[in-house]
Design a protein around this motif. Structure first.
Motif, PDB file in Angstrom:
ATOM      1  N   GLY A  95       0.809  -1.226   0.000  1.00  0.00           N
ATOM      2  CA  GLY A  95       0.000   0.000   0.000  1.00  0.00           C
ATOM      3  C   GLY A  95       0.832   1.261   0.000  1.00  0.00           C
ATOM      4  O   GLY A  95       2.059   1.228   0.115  1.00  0.00           O
ATOM      5  N   LEU A 111       5.903  -5.930   5.166  1.00  0.00           N
ATOM      6  CA  LEU A 111       6.326  -7.195   4.531  1.00  0.00           C
ATOM      7  C   LEU A 111       5.561  -8.377   5.116  1.00  0.00           C
ATOM      8  O   LEU A 111       4.936  -9.168   4.400  1.00  0.00           O
ATOM      9  CB  LEU A 111       7.834  -7.364   4.740  1.00  0.00           C
ATOM     10  CG  LEU A 111       8.491  -8.570   4.089  1.00  0.00           C
ATOM     11  CD1 LEU A 111       8.783  -8.309   2.624  1.00  0.00           C
ATOM     12  CD2 LEU A 111       9.788  -8.937   4.790  1.00  0.00           C
ATOM     13  N   GLN A 158       8.757  -3.545  -4.877  1.00  0.00           N
ATOM     14  CA  GLN A 158       9.953  -2.858  -5.373  1.00  0.00           C
ATOM     15  C   GLN A 158      11.178  -3.223  -4.546  1.00  0.00           C
ATOM     16  O   GLN A 158      12.268  -3.364  -5.066  1.00  0.00           O
ATOM     17  CB  GLN A 158       9.801  -1.330  -5.262  1.00  0.00           C
ATOM     18  CG  GLN A 158       9.399  -0.657  -6.520  1.00  0.00           C
ATOM     19  CD  GLN A 158       7.900  -0.774  -6.694  1.00  0.00           C
ATOM     20  OE1 GLN A 158       7.481  -1.422  -7.620  1.00  0.00           O
ATOM     21  NE2 GLN A 158       7.121  -0.204  -5.805  1.00  0.00           N
ATOM     22  N   MET A 162      10.686  -7.657  -0.498  1.00  0.00           N
ATOM     23  CA  MET A 162       9.349  -7.857  -1.073  1.00  0.00           C
ATOM     24  C   MET A 162       9.457  -8.636  -2.389  1.00  0.00           C
ATOM     25  O   MET A 162       8.638  -9.511  -2.663  1.00  0.00           O
ATOM     26  CB  MET A 162       8.723  -6.477  -1.294  1.00  0.00           C
ATOM     27  CG  MET A 162       7.252  -6.458  -1.427  1.00  0.00           C
ATOM     28  SD  MET A 162       6.368  -7.024   0.025  1.00  0.00           S
ATOM     29  CE  MET A 162       6.394  -5.577   1.017  1.00  0.00           C
ATOM     30  N   LEU A 174       4.185  -7.352  -9.707  1.00  0.00           N
ATOM     31  CA  LEU A 174       3.996  -6.087 -10.426  1.00  0.00           C
ATOM     32  C   LEU A 174       5.059  -5.128  -9.919  1.00  0.00           C
ATOM     33  O   LEU A 174       5.029  -4.715  -8.755  1.00  0.00           O
ATOM     34  CB  LEU A 174       2.595  -5.518 -10.156  1.00  0.00           C
ATOM     35  CG  LEU A 174       1.414  -6.432 -10.518  1.00  0.00           C
ATOM     36  CD1 LEU A 174       0.091  -5.822 -10.031  1.00  0.00           C
ATOM     37  CD2 LEU A 174       1.356  -6.673 -12.018  1.00  0.00           C
TER      38      LEU A 174
HETATM   39  N1  F42 Z   1      -0.048   1.202  -3.854  1.00  0.00           N
HETATM   40  C1  F42 Z   1      -1.303   1.571  -3.623  1.00  0.00           C
HETATM   41  O1  F42 Z   1      -1.643   1.946  -2.495  1.00  0.00           O
HETATM   42  N2  F42 Z   1      -2.234   1.531  -4.625  1.00  0.00           N
HETATM   43  C2  F42 Z   1      -1.947   1.098  -5.878  1.00  0.00           C
HETATM   44  O2  F42 Z   1      -2.825   1.060  -6.733  1.00  0.00           O
HETATM   45  C3  F42 Z   1      -0.609   0.676  -6.135  1.00  0.00           C
HETATM   46  C4  F42 Z   1      -0.217   0.140  -7.381  1.00  0.00           C
HETATM   47  C5  F42 Z   1       1.056  -0.402  -7.521  1.00  0.00           C
HETATM   48  C6  F42 Z   1       1.406  -1.081  -8.703  1.00  0.00           C
HETATM   49  C7  F42 Z   1       2.654  -1.656  -8.837  1.00  0.00           C
HETATM   50  C8  F42 Z   1       3.577  -1.572  -7.783  1.00  0.00           C
HETATM   51  O3  F42 Z   1       4.767  -2.128  -7.905  1.00  0.00           O
HETATM   52  C9  F42 Z   1       3.259  -0.903  -6.618  1.00  0.00           C
HETATM   53  C10 F42 Z   1       1.998  -0.316  -6.451  1.00  0.00           C
HETATM   54  N3  F42 Z   1       1.631   0.337  -5.271  1.00  0.00           N
HETATM   55  C11 F42 Z   1       0.331   0.754  -5.077  1.00  0.00           C
HETATM   56  C12 F42 Z   1       2.624   0.556  -4.189  1.00  0.00           C
HETATM   57  C13 F42 Z   1       2.759  -0.675  -3.295  1.00  0.00           C
HETATM   58  O4  F42 Z   1       1.582  -0.854  -2.549  1.00  0.00           O
HETATM   59  C14 F42 Z   1       3.975  -0.483  -2.357  1.00  0.00           C
HETATM   60  O5  F42 Z   1       3.842   0.695  -1.643  1.00  0.00           O
HETATM   61  C15 F42 Z   1       5.245  -0.419  -3.129  1.00  0.00           C
HETATM   62  O6  F42 Z   1       5.339  -1.556  -3.958  1.00  0.00           O
HETATM   63  C16 F42 Z   1       6.484  -0.329  -2.193  1.00  0.00           C
HETATM   64  O7  F42 Z   1       6.677  -1.494  -1.584  1.00  0.00           O
HETATM   65  P1  F42 Z   1       8.123  -2.089  -1.392  1.00  0.00           P
HETATM   66  O8  F42 Z   1       8.255  -3.295  -2.229  1.00  0.00           O
HETATM   67  O9  F42 Z   1       9.184  -1.063  -1.504  1.00  0.00           O
HETATM   68  O10 F42 Z   1       8.008  -2.570   0.111  1.00  0.00           O
HETATM   69  C17 F42 Z   1       8.209  -1.710   1.213  1.00  0.00           C
HETATM   70  C18 F42 Z   1       7.145  -2.031   2.244  1.00  0.00           C
HETATM   71  C19 F42 Z   1       9.548  -2.002   1.857  1.00  0.00           C
HETATM   72  O11 F42 Z   1      10.047  -1.202   2.627  1.00  0.00           O
HETATM   73  N4  F42 Z   1      10.088  -3.166   1.617  1.00  0.00           N
HETATM   74  C20 F42 Z   1      11.365  -3.630   2.182  1.00  0.00           C
HETATM   75  C21 F42 Z   1      12.028  -4.546   1.155  1.00  0.00           C
HETATM   76  O12 F42 Z   1      13.233  -4.745   1.279  1.00  0.00           O
HETATM   77  O13 F42 Z   1      11.331  -5.077   0.297  1.00  0.00           O
HETATM   78  C22 F42 Z   1      11.095  -4.510   3.402  1.00  0.00           C
HETATM   79  C23 F42 Z   1      10.917  -3.799   4.664  1.00  0.00           C
HETATM   80  C24 F42 Z   1      10.739  -4.783   5.831  1.00  0.00           C
HETATM   81  O14 F42 Z   1      11.360  -5.810   5.898  1.00  0.00           O
HETATM   82  N5  F42 Z   1       9.863  -4.466   6.767  1.00  0.00           N
HETATM   83  C25 F42 Z   1       9.565  -5.308   7.885  1.00  0.00           C
HETATM   84  C26 F42 Z   1       8.161  -5.869   7.713  1.00  0.00           C
HETATM   85  O15 F42 Z   1       7.811  -6.838   8.400  1.00  0.00           O
HETATM   86  O16 F42 Z   1       7.419  -5.251   6.959  1.00  0.00           O
HETATM   87  C27 F42 Z   1       9.495  -4.485   9.145  1.00  0.00           C
HETATM   88  C28 F42 Z   1      10.769  -3.892   9.531  1.00  0.00           C
HETATM   89  C29 F42 Z   1      10.625  -3.101  10.844  1.00  0.00           C
HETATM   90  O17 F42 Z   1      11.647  -2.622  11.280  1.00  0.00           O
HETATM   91  O18 F42 Z   1       9.531  -2.996  11.373  1.00  0.00           O
END
Ligand code: F42
Length: 328
Positions: A95, A111, A158, A162, A174
């Protein structure tokens, strides 16, 4: 290569249904509808699209498990599957934090939450009564009262962890990116996840969810992409900017211009051709085709034409159908 298209329900639903039908006629295989509280509702859009199309797969791109309980999501997407005759796909991600902040929703453990939500939704779709005492998702005997069938789940991702998770548990991923350099890194992360569970990389539909802008006039195509690219730069991590040799200070300059709604400076000065190259598939159909071929060589299996699609959306959808999909 499969082709998908993204629609953002900032447009009225009936207008999106019109574009959706056109996209189906032009040979696209997937329609993805974004989910943000401030736009029109994703499932209302998917329902109307289901009733106005025949073969194309349709999905949330992406919903999340903070604004909607996973049991509700399981039911909503299963309803779309039923209405569409089995064409639904679920795109789920952690999100968009900025929209959660204004709703007073805490973005904790994205995550783990996303992983647990996928596990819960899968079990509900299998018809199970689900008890889940996860770190963040808690279900105490939830069960759907109708048959959902198997619905593919795509993870919006991204970050490295994840992406790895997507390789482990998702049918597709995606990825909001457009450049081969970003996919080289992403594919390696997905491969780690796939290897962990003994699957094959070919089982995951690796999807480039791109900023796409096509027009016979490349200057018009670039101009239409500039504002979207500005938002991408403003939201990019330093690692990604460095990968594309974009100065880190550009991010704060662009963020400041966005905050002041100074789109004139963005368009004329701040968004450079280097940024367009890094964060968009853009130009004439031939230019776009070249970029798509480069992505395919790295392992991308679906390209989603995301916003703006082109300076003239209808013309761009037809152009992609005739000059790109038909020629691939
Ligand atoms: N977001 C929306 O709200 N609406 C949409 O329509 C939407 C479309 C969309 C389409 C494609 C796409 O790739 C993303 C899209 N998004 C949309 C955004 C999506 O919801 C995410 O915000 C976006 O993909 C970013 O996510 P990310 O893969 O970067 O993941 C984040 C959470 C991140 O920080 N990831 C880290 C990683 O390395 O992948 C992991 C962080 C981690 O390990 N966190 C721990 C955990 O358990 O979550 C906790 C750590 C702690 O210290 O608490």
């Amino acid at each position: 290569m499969r082709f998908g298209i993204e629609f953002v329900p900032s447009d009225p639903t009936l207008k999106i249904a019109y574009y959706a039908k056109l996209a189906e006629q032009q040979g696209f295989e997937y329609i993805w509808i974004t989910d943000h509280y401030n736009n029109r509702d994703v499932y209302s859009n998917l329902t109307v699209i289901a009733l106005n199309t025949n073969n194309i797969k349709i999905g949330s791109g992406v919903t999340n498990s903070y604004t909607r309980n996973p049991a509700i999501t399981a039911s909503s997407i299963a309803s779309i599957a039923e209405i569409s005759g089995g064409r639904a796909v679920l795109g789920l991600g952690p999100g968009d934090k900025s929209t959660f902040d204004v709703m007073g929703i805490k973005w904790e453990k994205p995550l783990v939450t996303t992983k647990e939500a996928i596990q819960a939704i899968r079990s509900l779709h299998e018809g199970k009564k689900v008890y889940m005492d996860g770190e963040t998702i808690k279900l105490a005997g939830a069960r759907l009262a109708f048959n959902a069938g198997k619905i593919p789940i795509y993870l919006g991702a991204q970050g490295p962890k994840m992406l790895e998770l997507a390789g482990e548990i998702a049918d597709g991923v995606l990825i909001n990116a457009s450049h081969p350099k970003d996919f080289e890194v992403a594919v390696e992360q997905i491969r780690k996840g796939v290897d962990k569970v003994g699957h094959d990389l070919s089982e995951v539909d690796i999807t480039a969810y791109t900023c796409f802008s096509v027009d016979p006039d490349p200057v018009k195509a670039v101009n239409a992409a500039k504002v979207i690219v500005a938002f991408i730069v403003a939201g990019s991590s330093d690692i990604v900017l460095e990968r594309h040799k974009i100065p880190i200070e550009a991010k704060s300059q662009i963020s400041a211009a966005i905050a002041k709604a100074d789109f004139g400076t963005l368009m004329s000065e701040l968004v450079t051709s280097q940024m367009i190259e890094a964060f968009a598939i853009c130009g004439t159909p031939e230019d776009c085709m070249k970029s798509i071929n480069d992505l395919e060589a790295i392992g991308v299996t679906q390209v989603v034409a995301g916003s703006p699609i082109g300076p003239d959306k209808e013309k761009a959808i037809k152009l992609i159908g005739k000059e790109i999909i038909a020629k691939m």
